[in-house]
Design an enzyme around this catalytic site. Structure first.
Site, PDB file in Angstrom:
ATOM      1  CD  GLU A  53     -48.136 -35.669  10.142  1.00  0.00           C
ATOM      2  OE1 GLU A  53     -47.352 -35.117  10.938  1.00  0.00           O
ATOM      3  OE2 GLU A  53     -47.841 -36.688   9.503  1.00  0.00           O
ATOM      4  CG  HIS A  54     -51.598 -30.935  11.406  1.00  0.00           C
ATOM      5  ND1 HIS A  54     -50.987 -29.703  11.404  1.00  0.00           N
ATOM      6  CD2 HIS A  54     -51.442 -31.448  10.169  1.00  0.00           C
ATOM      7  CE1 HIS A  54     -50.496 -29.470  10.188  1.00  0.00           C
ATOM      8  NE2 HIS A  54     -50.754 -30.516   9.422  1.00  0.00           N
ATOM      9  CB  THR A  55     -51.800 -34.964  17.338  1.00  0.00           C
ATOM     10  OG1 THR A  55     -50.535 -35.519  16.988  1.00  0.00           O
ATOM     11  CG2 THR A  55     -52.891 -35.609  16.514  1.00  0.00           C
ATOM     12  CG  ASP A  56     -46.729 -31.604  17.235  1.00  0.00           C
ATOM     13  OD1 ASP A  56     -47.634 -30.971  16.637  1.00  0.00           O
ATOM     14  OD2 ASP A  56     -45.532 -31.545  16.894  1.00  0.00           O
ATOM     15  N   GLY A 151     -40.876 -31.523   4.470  1.00  0.00           N
ATOM     16  CA  GLY A 151     -41.676 -32.029   5.590  1.00  0.00           C
ATOM     17  C   GLY A 151     -40.946 -33.091   6.384  1.00  0.00           C
ATOM     18  CB  SER A 153     -38.157 -32.517  10.798  1.00  0.00           C
ATOM     19  OG  SER A 153     -38.083 -31.796  11.961  1.00  0.00           O
ATOM     20  CB  SER A 154     -34.159 -30.064   6.863  1.00  0.00           C
ATOM     21  OG  SER A 154     -34.905 -28.989   6.370  1.00  0.00           O
ATOM     22  CG  ASP A 198     -40.761 -31.610  13.799  1.00  0.00           C
ATOM     23  OD1 ASP A 198     -41.480 -32.630  13.738  1.00  0.00           O
ATOM     24  OD2 ASP A 198     -41.026 -30.561  13.201  1.00  0.00           O
TER      25      ASP A 198
HETATM   26  C1  GLA Z   1     -44.789 -29.557  11.422  1.00  0.00           C
HETATM   27  C2  GLA Z   1     -44.492 -29.171  12.874  1.00  0.00           C
HETATM   28  C3  GLA Z   1     -44.693 -30.371  13.809  1.00  0.00           C
HETATM   29  C4  GLA Z   1     -46.079 -30.966  13.597  1.00  0.00           C
HETATM   30  C5  GLA Z   1     -46.303 -31.271  12.119  1.00  0.00           C
HETATM   31  C6  GLA Z   1     -47.695 -31.771  11.822  1.00  0.00           C
HETATM   32  O1  GLA Z   1     -43.842 -30.468  10.972  1.00  0.00           O
HETATM   33  O2  GLA Z   1     -43.171 -28.708  12.987  1.00  0.00           O
HETATM   34  O3  GLA Z   1     -44.488 -29.986  15.129  1.00  0.00           O
HETATM   35  O4  GLA Z   1     -47.050 -30.112  14.099  1.00  0.00           O
HETATM   36  O5  GLA Z   1     -46.071 -30.126  11.321  1.00  0.00           O
HETATM   37  O6  GLA Z   1     -47.913 -32.987  12.457  1.00  0.00           O
END
Ligand code: GLA
Length: 455
Positions: A53-56, A151, A153-154, A198
């Site tokens: 999480e929060h790495t991309d 959360g 990703s819709s 996503d």
């Molecule tokens: C959101 C962003 C993703 C990612 C997550 C955290 O969903 O769209 O790209 O950064 O937060 O992991």
């Protein structure tokens, strides 16, 4: 069973009459709006991130799965460049229409049309030639659609769906990974871009598998599009992924998200002074944290930042909220660095079939995103505590950006009913909110469902 029903059964794991009814209703509605004839049917899934999480956006590692909750797109190619949009939930998402072009004017912020416009503009630019528009119907209502603002990703799924449809109808030779990267770029149009996780999972998901994605490009493809290393990792047998939606929605997730982006970048800027090759936190892989830590202050105010010769406008090009809160540089960076290592370890655990180890890593990831990244909140903590009380649960963590939305749980098969019976009433009692709980069947990425003729 009809061929169509077979196809739906393959997608959703078993024959689900309600899915058939959903597709039938969408096809009927398409006919009412646009008239009879041949159409193409597509689907594009939401996602749940298992770990990473929060790495991309710091070019790290992620491990999401595609959901079997999805958007259905029904579309027909047009001879002109018009894109006409209808949504099954017309009251929430009213009909829209615009002309495909390489520089499309924005609708007001928040309008669903912007996601489709971003995708359309990106394809026009990439194709370098006029393309054909389409008549499109979108179906994404609950319970089969991707829960919104949860959360999962819709919004990326909407962008990816539009891009997939238009690329397919125009026969653009783009691989799913190329399209994923382009859709990431397309989301700049809406101004809500995170990393690339996503879009990649929406296109590259595979049944029964998670997707390991290295968010650092490994090279450039023949069409000048960056390439990324991906690997499908089988999910552990005998276990289920349960998703529980806290129903808490964070009003201002974007600004908290952007503050985290800035904090990571401040860390990078400081580390660069000592290690010039560090451009992303990913570059710290393999280094001992003890060597890095002294270079990163625990906190830093904007004034202190300036005194160090760093200007916020050069760190991030969006306005951050002025809360008076200093930047928590050290802890944020520690999260990203340790999370990358946990994703690596998770892939190894899953390959060894070691679900317990993986569950433990999920728990550690949650502690890190809560304590070091500050992305949890009280309701999520209640949900996680209750989830871990259930016999058979081996790991639970918040998923997605955080500050609300969903948790993801790894649990032994067969304990779903106990899970719901234990968690739902207690969560409701403690928070006054009704959680939505469902078992996630890791599904395929975006694709063509088939062709249909509307009579
Ligand atoms: C959101 C962003 C993703 C990612 C997550 C955290 O969903 O769209 O790209 O950064 O937060 O992991």
């Amino acid at each position: 069973m009809s061929e169509w029903a077979n196809r739906l059964a393959n997608i959703y794991g078993s024959f689900v009459a309600t899915q058939q009814a959903r597709y039938d209703a969408a096809l009927r509605r398409f006919g009412e709006w646009y008239g009879p004839g041949q159409v193409m049917v597509y689907r594009v899934p939401g996602r749940v991130n298992l770990i990473g999480e929060h790495t991309d956006y710091q070019q790290g590692y992620v491990l999401p799965v595609a959901l079997d909750k999805d958007f259905v797109f029904i579309a027909r190619r047009r001879d002109d460049a018009q894109v006409r949009l209808h949504n099954m939930e017309a009251a929430l998402f009213p009909p829209r229409q615009f002309t495909g072009f390489s520089d499309i004017a924005h609708a007001p912020a928040g309008d669903w049309e912007n996601y489709i416009k971003g995708a359309t503009q990106m394809l026009w630019q990439k194709a370098g030639r006029p393309l054909c528009g389409a008549d499109i119907l979108v179906a994404g209502a609950p319970p089969h659609g991707v829960p919104r603002g949860a959360g999962l990703s819709s919004s990326s799924a909407l962008t990816v769906g539009a891009a997939y449809v238009l690329a397919h109808l125009n026969e653009l030779p783009l691989s799913p990974a190329e399209l994923a990267w382009l859709c990431g770029e397309a989301e700049w149009y809406v101004g809500t871009r995170g990393g690339i996780m996503d879009q990649f999972i929406a296109l590259l998901g595979r049944q029964g598998h998670a997707l390991f994605l290295d968010c650092r490009a490994s090279g450039q493809g023949p069409r000048g599009i960056p390439q990324f290393h991906t690997m499908h990792v089988p999910l552990p047998r005998g276990y289920n992924i349960i998703v529980a939606d806290s129903k808490v929605r964070h009003d201002n997730i974007r600004s908290d998200f952007n503050v985290r982006v800035a904090e990571d970048r401040i860390g990078v800027a400081l580390l660069k002074r000592r290690f010039p090759y560090v451009a992303y936190l990913r570059d710290l892989e393999g280094m001992a944290w003890a060597d890095i830590e002294p270079l990163l202050p625990e906190t830093l105010s904007e004034e202190e930042l300036q005194a160090l010769g760093l200007r916020l406008e050069e760190i991030i090009d969006v306005k951050l909220p002025r809360s008076g809160e200093p930047f928590h540089v050290r802890a944020r960076c520690r999260h990203v660095v340790s999370e990358n290592a946990r994703v690596r370890a998770s892939v190894a655990a899953l390959r060894d079939g070691d679900a317990l180890r993986f569950g433990q890593l999920m728990n550690e990831a949650h502690a890190s995103v809560r304590d070091d990244y500050g992305a949890s909140r009280a309701e999520l903590e209640v949900l996680i505590r209750l989830a871990r009380e259930v016999d058979g649960v081996v790991g639970a963590r918040l998923t997605g950006a955080g500050w609300g939305g969903c948790i993801v749980v790894l649990a032994r098969e067969g304990c779903e009913a106990d899970f719901a019976a234990h968690v739902a009433p207690r969560y409701a009692r403690e928070t006054g909110l009704e959680p939505d709980i469902f078992v996630c069947h890791a599904g395929d990425g975006a694709g063509v469902v088939g062709q249909q003729v509307i009579g």
